[in-house]
Design a protein around this motif. Structure first.
Motif, PDB file in Angstrom:
ATOM      1  N   ASN A   1      -5.100  -2.904  -4.783  1.00 21.61           N
ATOM      2  CA  ASN A   1      -6.039  -1.943  -5.341  1.00 21.61           C
ATOM      3  C   ASN A   1      -6.793  -1.190  -4.270  1.00 21.61           C
ATOM      4  O   ASN A   1      -7.123  -1.699  -3.205  1.00 21.61           O
ATOM      5  N   ILE A   2      -7.023   0.057  -4.596  1.00 20.14           N
ATOM      6  CA  ILE A   2      -7.639   0.961  -3.637  1.00 20.14           C
ATOM      7  C   ILE A   2      -8.808   1.665  -4.312  1.00 20.14           C
ATOM      8  O   ILE A   2      -8.734   1.998  -5.492  1.00 20.14           O
TER       9      ILE A   2
ATOM     10  N   ASN B   1       1.073   6.497  -8.231  1.00 24.09           N
ATOM     11  CA  ASN B   1       2.535   6.603  -8.296  1.00 24.09           C
ATOM     12  C   ASN B   1       3.217   5.626  -7.351  1.00 24.09           C
ATOM     13  O   ASN B   1       4.420   5.386  -7.466  1.00 24.09           O
ATOM     14  N   CYS B   2       2.473   5.110  -6.395  1.00 26.51           N
ATOM     15  CA  CYS B   2       3.043   4.121  -5.484  1.00 26.51           C
ATOM     16  C   CYS B   2       2.749   2.703  -5.964  1.00 26.51           C
ATOM     17  O   CYS B   2       2.915   1.738  -5.210  1.00 26.51           O
ATOM     18  N   GLY B   3       2.257   2.556  -7.183  1.00 29.02           N
ATOM     19  CA  GLY B   3       2.081   1.226  -7.755  1.00 29.02           C
ATOM     20  C   GLY B   3       0.723   0.579  -7.532  1.00 29.02           C
ATOM     21  O   GLY B   3       0.542  -0.598  -7.803  1.00 29.02           O
ATOM     22  N   TYR B   4      -0.241   1.344  -7.039  1.00 33.87           N
ATOM     23  CA  TYR B   4      -1.583   0.795  -6.810  1.00 33.87           C
ATOM     24  C   TYR B   4      -2.459   0.924  -8.050  1.00 33.87           C
ATOM     25  O   TYR B   4      -2.266   1.830  -8.859  1.00 33.87           O
ATOM     26  N   THR B   5      -3.449   0.043  -8.155  1.00 37.14           N
ATOM     27  CA  THR B   5      -4.525   0.264  -9.105  1.00 37.14           C
ATOM     28  C   THR B   5      -5.573   1.067  -8.356  1.00 37.14           C
ATOM     29  O   THR B   5      -6.023   0.663  -7.287  1.00 37.14           O
ATOM     30  N   VAL B   6      -5.933   2.215  -8.921  1.00 32.96           N
ATOM     31  CA  VAL B   6      -6.834   3.118  -8.194  1.00 32.96           C
ATOM     32  C   VAL B   6      -8.181   3.202  -8.907  1.00 32.96           C
ATOM     33  O   VAL B   6      -8.240   3.440 -10.109  1.00 32.96           O
TER      34      VAL B   6
ATOM     35  N   ARG C   1     -12.988  -6.013  -4.389  1.00 30.74           N
ATOM     36  CA  ARG C   1     -12.158  -6.737  -3.402  1.00 30.74           C
ATOM     37  C   ARG C   1     -10.951  -5.883  -3.023  1.00 30.74           C
ATOM     38  O   ARG C   1      -9.801  -6.313  -3.137  1.00 30.74           O
ATOM     39  N   PHE C   2     -11.231  -4.672  -2.633  1.00 31.02           N
ATOM     40  CA  PHE C   2     -10.183  -3.675  -2.395  1.00 31.02           C
ATOM     41  C   PHE C   2      -9.248  -4.018  -1.233  1.00 31.02           C
ATOM     42  O   PHE C   2      -9.630  -4.723  -0.308  1.00 31.02           O
ATOM     43  N   ASP C   3      -8.025  -3.502  -1.347  1.00 28.80           N
ATOM     44  CA  ASP C   3      -7.113  -3.558  -0.212  1.00 28.80           C
ATOM     45  C   ASP C   3      -7.410  -2.419   0.753  1.00 28.80           C
ATOM     46  O   ASP C   3      -7.161  -2.523   1.946  1.00 28.80           O
ATOM     47  N   GLU C   4      -7.878  -1.320   0.169  1.00 26.93           N
ATOM     48  CA  GLU C   4      -8.306  -0.206   1.006  1.00 26.93           C
ATOM     49  C   GLU C   4      -9.468   0.485   0.309  1.00 26.93           C
ATOM     50  O   GLU C   4      -9.526   0.518  -0.914  1.00 26.93           O
ATOM     51  N   SER C   5     -10.346   1.062   1.122  1.00 28.40           N
ATOM     52  CA  SER C   5     -11.436   1.842   0.545  1.00 28.40           C
ATOM     53  C   SER C   5     -11.523   3.156   1.315  1.00 28.40           C
ATOM     54  O   SER C   5     -11.735   3.163   2.526  1.00 28.40           O
ATOM     55  N   LEU C   6     -11.291   4.250   0.610  1.00 23.54           N
ATOM     56  CA  LEU C   6     -11.237   5.558   1.271  1.00 23.54           C
ATOM     57  C   LEU C   6     -12.490   6.376   0.977  1.00 23.54           C
ATOM     58  O   LEU C   6     -13.040   6.311  -0.126  1.00 23.54           O
TER      59      LEU C   6
END
Ligand code: ARG
Length: 568
Positions: free
Chosen positions: A117-118, A151-156, A324-329
């Motif tokens: 998740n991002i 589209n790449c399968g992440y929860t956004v 608990r993100f995998d990435e945070s932009l």
């Protein structure tokens, strides 16, 4: 190409025992088409096995040749010096790809859920001001990145983090009490707030400054009168922002704001002090980052007011707790580069291991080249006005090109808005963008209208052909023309481009891809007989290819957040 590469890599693995990924990475495209469709350079691989590259290339070619069957995707292999080259069974490749597109549409293009998740923070305008033209970049880039990651399968999780706190609200309240008018506020909305804010700055004096400081202090301590003003300004702003977002097809998971972190700041100060150390400097509270070659983070001003940076630290911690993100932009203009370096460094020295999952997605400036709109004195260009004008111009163009079109207004909205969105991602995000009407609305340029027009062309072609996908004629064995082979190869590059766009956080890659696809298709359209083809199998194969192209163009446009009208 992925399918082809996969197939070839598997064949080579079976015959040589070399690792699959190594082969996949090594496969390249030969310099000339008569040398084959893919090539395996054998230098490194042969050396590892203690063989000469030429010998190894020949050996591999021979071994694989003997395995080729009628229905293999590979038709032949040949060694060219130290390369093993592969010739594709084009008929097989064509029917495979076209059928896949036609049978499963674009559903298969979306990668399966990857359990990651991002969080993406974008748009995030300051309230009580209209959304100005420069806000479009964060809004559009962030939204498209959201679509790409989905589209790449992440929860956004899409966060609109409003600038809804800060000393300017003290000023705004003072301004409203001095120059404001309830009726006007009702009627004109944000525009009225902007007017009184400008007036305030023209007339600002010590007395007004004091009042403003007091108002903001009151707001920080929760005073009802102050908070009511603030709430009113905020709800008016949000209503107007929402209109712009819905026209731009921009969505958020949640709308939040700096104000949410106001009452968390005191306990946060203690935490920061304990974990990273703070000190007083000229009456202000700071985190010293000299060791890291960065200027200090200002946490609290001399008058006790808290700051943007402080709230961003609180917000980052909160986002971690919630997601608990995998990435945070953070999709924010390059002017804030330093701010984010300081923010991430602070998180790191506070000991949060997830600090390295946070990224500033920076972008360049937007130069708006319109004398008519920008010369009016000292005034910002509102995004809404730009959208209106784009739609107006699109309507004019449609009236000129296709005056009988039925739902002209609707199409003009799609084209005008599309043009504005697309212009913003027509280059890599870090570059500056120059916005010129004649460029962004050029139906023959590298623009959204060009792509949309191409999409409409595929639709009308299919409508005119009046063909039945389920007709019995099979396209098995259909030998594609060189241009069709090019197109098919291009279609199979989509997934790779999508991943590239994700890895580089770069919407431009999708924009470029769909433009090139549209260009390729238009060349095909002008050069080959599609509908008027007397041969039934050829006609069907060609129309199915057009169908696949239409699906993919529409899919790319939807990732970009642009509508794809069927007629234009
Ligand atoms: N409101 C800020 C501005 O307009 C942008 C906020 C970006 N997000 C953040 N978490 N700092 O400059």
């Amino acid at each position: 190409m992925k399918i082809l590469k996969d197939e070839i890599a598997k064949l080579i693995v079976d015959e040589t025992g070399i690792e699959y990924n190594e082969i996949l990475a090594a496969l390249t495209i030969p310099p000339k088409t008569d040398m084959g469709d893919l090539a395996l350079p054998c230098f490194n691989i042969a050396r590892k096995l203690g063989k000469s590259p030429n010998e190894f290339a020949q050996e591999t070619a021979d071994k694989i040749s003997s395995k080729i069957k009628d229905d293999s995707l590979i038709k032949a292999t040949r060694a060219f010096g130290p390369y093993t080259n592969f010739f594709v069974n084009k008929a097989k490749f064509f029917s495979l790809i076209v059928n896949e597109f036609v049978n499963s549409g674009v559903k298969n293009l979306r990668l399966p859920d990857n359990k990651k998740n991002i969080v993406i923070d974008y748009s995030s305008p300051n309230i009580a001001k209209p959304i100005a033209i420069h806000h479009i970049r964060s809004t559009v880039i962030g939204n498209i990145l959201g679509n790409i990651f989905e589209n790449c399968g992440y929860t956004v999780t899409r966060i609109n983090y409003l600038g809804d706190w800060g000393t300017q609200f003290g000023k705004l309240i003072t301004a409203f009490e001095k120059f404001g008018n309830e009726n006007k506020l009702e009627k004109e909305g944000i525009k009225h707030l902007l007017d009184i804010y400008v007036k305030y700055h023209q007339e600002e004096n010590e007395d007004m400054e004091n009042k403003s400081r007091q108002w903001f202090k009151k707001a920080e301590s929760g005073d009802t009168a102050a908070i009511n003003y603030w709430k009113k300004f905020k709800s008016i702003s949000l209503k107007e922002f929402q209109q712009v977002y819905s026209r731009l097809n921009v969505k958020f998971t949640s709308t939040e704001g700096e104000s949410q972190y106001n009452d968390k700041v005191d306990s946060l100060m203690e935490l920061i002090n304990k974990k990273a150390g703070t000190r007083h400097s000229d009456g202000a509270l700071i985190i010293d980052l000299e060791k890291y070659n960065l200027p200090p983070v200002l946490l609290k001003k001399t008058d006790g007011a808290t700051l943007y940076a402080t709230r961003d630290i609180a917000a980052a911690l909160d986002r971690w707790e919630r997601y608990r993100f995998d990435e945070s932009l953070y999709v924010v203009a390059h002017q804030q580069e330093l701010h984010f370096k300081q923010l991430f460094k602070t998180l790191e020295i506070m000991g949060y291991s997830w600090a390295d999952r946070c990224r500033h997605i920076s972008f360049g400036m937007l130069h708006f080249d319109d004398a008519r709109m920008s010369t009016r004195e000292g005034r910002v260009i509102f995004l809404e006005e730009v959208l209106d004008r784009a739609v107006d111009l699109a309507l004019k163009a449609i009236n000129h090109k296709n005056p009988k079109l039925e739902n002209k207004e609707e199409v003009a909205e799609a084209v005008g808005i599309g043009a504005v969105i697309f212009s913003d991602i027509s280059k890599r995000r870090i570059q500056n963008v120059v916005f010129r009407w004649e460029d962004v609305l050029n139906f023959d340029g590298e623009t959204a209208p060009y792509v949309q027009y191409t999409h409409a062309r595929t639709c009308s072609l299919l409508a005119k052909a009046d063909f039945d996908i389920n007709s019995v004629d099979s396209i098995e064995g259909y030998e594609p023309t060189p241009m069709e082979f090019e197109l098919i190869k291009f279609l199979t590059q989509f997934s790779g481009k999508l991943l590239e766009a994700k890895n580089e956080y770069e919407p431009f890659i999708i924009a470029r891809y769909v433009l090139d696809l549209a260009k390729l298709f238009n060349r095909y359209y002008y050069q080959e007989k599609i509908i008027d083809n007397p041969d039934k199998q050829k006609r069907k194969a060609k129309l199915l290819l057009v169908l696949a192209i239409r699906e993919l163009i529409a899919h790319c446009l939807s990732i970009i957040g642009i509508k794809a009208p069927e007629r234009m």
